[in-house]
Design a protein around this motif. Structure first.
Motif, PDB file in Angstrom:
ATOM      1  N   ASP A  90       0.823  -1.208   0.000  1.00 50.80           N
ATOM      2  CA  ASP A  90       0.000   0.000   0.000  1.00 50.80           C
ATOM      3  C   ASP A  90       0.858   1.260   0.000  1.00 50.80           C
ATOM      4  O   ASP A  90       0.511   2.264  -0.640  1.00 50.80           O
ATOM      5  N   ALA A  91       1.959   1.228   0.727  1.00 51.08           N
ATOM      6  CA  ALA A  91       2.835   2.398   0.778  1.00 51.08           C
ATOM      7  C   ALA A  91       3.480   2.655  -0.579  1.00 51.08           C
ATOM      8  O   ALA A  91       3.630   3.809  -1.000  1.00 51.08           O
ATOM      9  N   TYR A  92       3.876   1.591  -1.288  1.00 49.43           N
ATOM     10  CA  TYR A  92       4.432   1.778  -2.635  1.00 49.43           C
ATOM     11  C   TYR A  92       3.392   2.383  -3.574  1.00 49.43           C
ATOM     12  O   TYR A  92       3.696   3.277  -4.370  1.00 49.43           O
ATOM     13  N   ILE A  93       2.153   1.904  -3.476  1.00 45.22           N
ATOM     14  CA  ILE A  93       1.096   2.447  -4.333  1.00 45.22           C
ATOM     15  C   ILE A  93       0.829   3.904  -3.970  1.00 45.22           C
ATOM     16  O   ILE A  93       0.696   4.770  -4.846  1.00 45.22           O
ATOM     17  N   GLY A  94       0.742   4.183  -2.673  1.00 47.32           N
ATOM     18  CA  GLY A  94       0.511   5.559  -2.243  1.00 47.32           C
ATOM     19  C   GLY A  94       1.611   6.496  -2.696  1.00 47.32           C
ATOM     20  O   GLY A  94       1.347   7.591  -3.214  1.00 47.32           O
ATOM     21  N   ARG A  95       2.859   6.072  -2.525  1.00 45.33           N
ATOM     22  CA  ARG A  95       3.967   6.925  -2.941  1.00 45.33           C
ATOM     23  C   ARG A  95       4.017   7.043  -4.460  1.00 45.33           C
ATOM     24  O   ARG A  95       4.325   8.109  -5.012  1.00 45.33           O
ATOM     25  N   GLY A  96       3.679   5.951  -5.150  1.00 49.58           N
ATOM     26  CA  GLY A  96       3.639   6.023  -6.610  1.00 49.58           C
ATOM     27  C   GLY A  96       2.655   7.061  -7.100  1.00 49.58           C
ATOM     28  O   GLY A  96       2.924   7.792  -8.064  1.00 49.58           O
ATOM     29  N   ASN A  97       1.506   7.152  -6.444  1.00 49.59           N
ATOM     30  CA  ASN A  97       0.519   8.163  -6.825  1.00 49.59           C
ATOM     31  C   ASN A  97       1.027   9.573  -6.555  1.00 49.59           C
ATOM     32  O   ASN A  97       0.703  10.515  -7.299  1.00 49.59           O
ATOM     33  N   LEU A  98       1.812   9.741  -5.490  1.00 57.02           N
ATOM     34  CA  LEU A  98       2.403  11.051  -5.232  1.00 57.02           C
ATOM     35  C   LEU A  98       3.408  11.418  -6.328  1.00 57.02           C
ATOM     36  O   LEU A  98       3.438  12.556  -6.799  1.00 57.02           O
ATOM     37  N   TRP A  99       4.230  10.436  -6.736  1.00 55.10           N
ATOM     38  CA  TRP A  99       5.155  10.698  -7.838  1.00 55.10           C
ATOM     39  C   TRP A  99       4.380  11.068  -9.104  1.00 55.10           C
ATOM     40  O   TRP A  99       4.790  11.957  -9.860  1.00 55.10           O
ATOM     41  N   LEU A 100       3.267  10.379  -9.342  1.00 52.23           N
ATOM     42  CA  LEU A 100       2.461  10.650 -10.521  1.00 52.23           C
ATOM     43  C   LEU A 100       1.924  12.079 -10.477  1.00 52.23           C
ATOM     44  O   LEU A 100       1.924  12.791 -11.490  1.00 52.23           O
ATOM     45  N   ASP A 101       1.465  12.518  -9.298  1.00 49.59           N
ATOM     46  CA  ASP A 101       0.975  13.887  -9.163  1.00 49.59           C
ATOM     47  C   ASP A 101       2.071  14.910  -9.446  1.00 49.59           C
ATOM     48  O   ASP A 101       1.792  16.033  -9.875  1.00 49.59           O
TER      49      ASP A 101
END
Length: 274
Positions: A90-101
């Motif tokens: 979940d943390a990888y997905i959450g951080r990935g979305n931040l990188w995407l933003d």
């Protein structure tokens, strides 16, 4: 070939997709300890807070510095969560979305790929990575990731419009149409989905269906300039020149500059200047 003159074919605005909230359950790779759970919850809270602040800034024209501050706090807390537990999907997905933003696509791909490595059956990780590839213009890889995500969790009809867009960019309009149809099941009041399916119908030489979808888009948004312009092209294909000119006029009033060659062809076919 005047089918190449369609204005904004299969438009799918990025901002309209980035704020679609997924209901797909995220799978944790192994149980979290109390410390790990607290670190992840804090990061998730900061990430949500960043999104709320961003939407508030857009709505009220506030400076964006508050969002960036919260966004950076969320990033730090996801980093902390992953330091505590390097296998926290979940943390990888959450951080990935931040990188995407932040439009850091390579970093986003790394995090989503790591999540997939840890949890190959996590639909959200596959879908999110597909989004990044779509923004990068790698439509083949985007389609592969979307397709895998839908195999794992088909109950996300609002997300099918993203794959439809990728199909359109590859010129595979016949494959885009079923995906747009699925998306319309939940986006019935959203004009751009109807418009984009109309473009796909037009590209597959199904002009009556294209016009029907443009009609719906215009009914939902009477100021939808692209829908008027594209409907004009469909009317011209059906030799309904009065309706074509009426739509050209309306599109111009709404700020569209018609393609010069389309207007030249319409004048020649209709025997009139306007």
């Amino acid at each position: 070939n005047d089918t190449d003159k369609t204005h904004a074919p299969c438009r799918l605005a990025r901002q309209e997709q980035k704020f679609v909230v997924s209901t797909a359950p995220a799978k944790q790779h192994g149980p979290r300890s109390a410390e790990q759970e607290m670190a992840f919850r804090n990061a998730r809270y900061e990430s949500t807070a960043a999104l709320i602040l961003l939407l508030a800034a857009v709505a009220s024209a506030l400076p964006g510095c508050a969002w960036y501050s919260s966004h950076n706090r969320a990033m730090r807390k996801y980093n902390k969560a992953l330091k505590v537990n390097p296998n926290d999907v979940d943390a990888y997905i959450g951080r990935g979305n931040l990188w995407l933003d932040k439009d850091d696509y390579d970093s986003a791909i790394r995090d989503f790929s790591k999540a997939i490595e840890l949890a190959p059956n996590n639909a959200e990780a596959h879908y999110s990575r597909g989004e990044v590839y779509r923004y990068k213009g790698d439509y083949d890889q985007a389609i592969r990731d979307y397709t895998k995500a839908f195999e794992l969790n088909p109950y996300v009809p609002w997300k099918y419009a993203a794959r439809a867009y990728a199909y359109c960019k590859k010129g595979e309009y016949d494959l885009a149409i079923p995906d747009y149809t699925v998306a319309i099941g939940v986006y019935m009041s959203i004009p751009w989905v109807w418009h984009d399916r109309g473009v796909a119908w037009y590209r597959t030489v199904q002009y009556d269906r294209a016009i029907q979808d443009y009609n719906t888009a215009i009914m939902l948004d009477p100021d939808y300039a692209e829908a008027y312009y594209n409907r004009a092209m469909a009317h011209a294909k059906k030799k309904d020149y009065d309706k074509a000119w009426a739509d050209v006029k309306k599109a111009r009033e709404l700020g569209i500059t018609p393609h010069a060659e389309f207007i030249k062809d319409l004048r020649k076919a209709s025997g009139r200047n306007e």
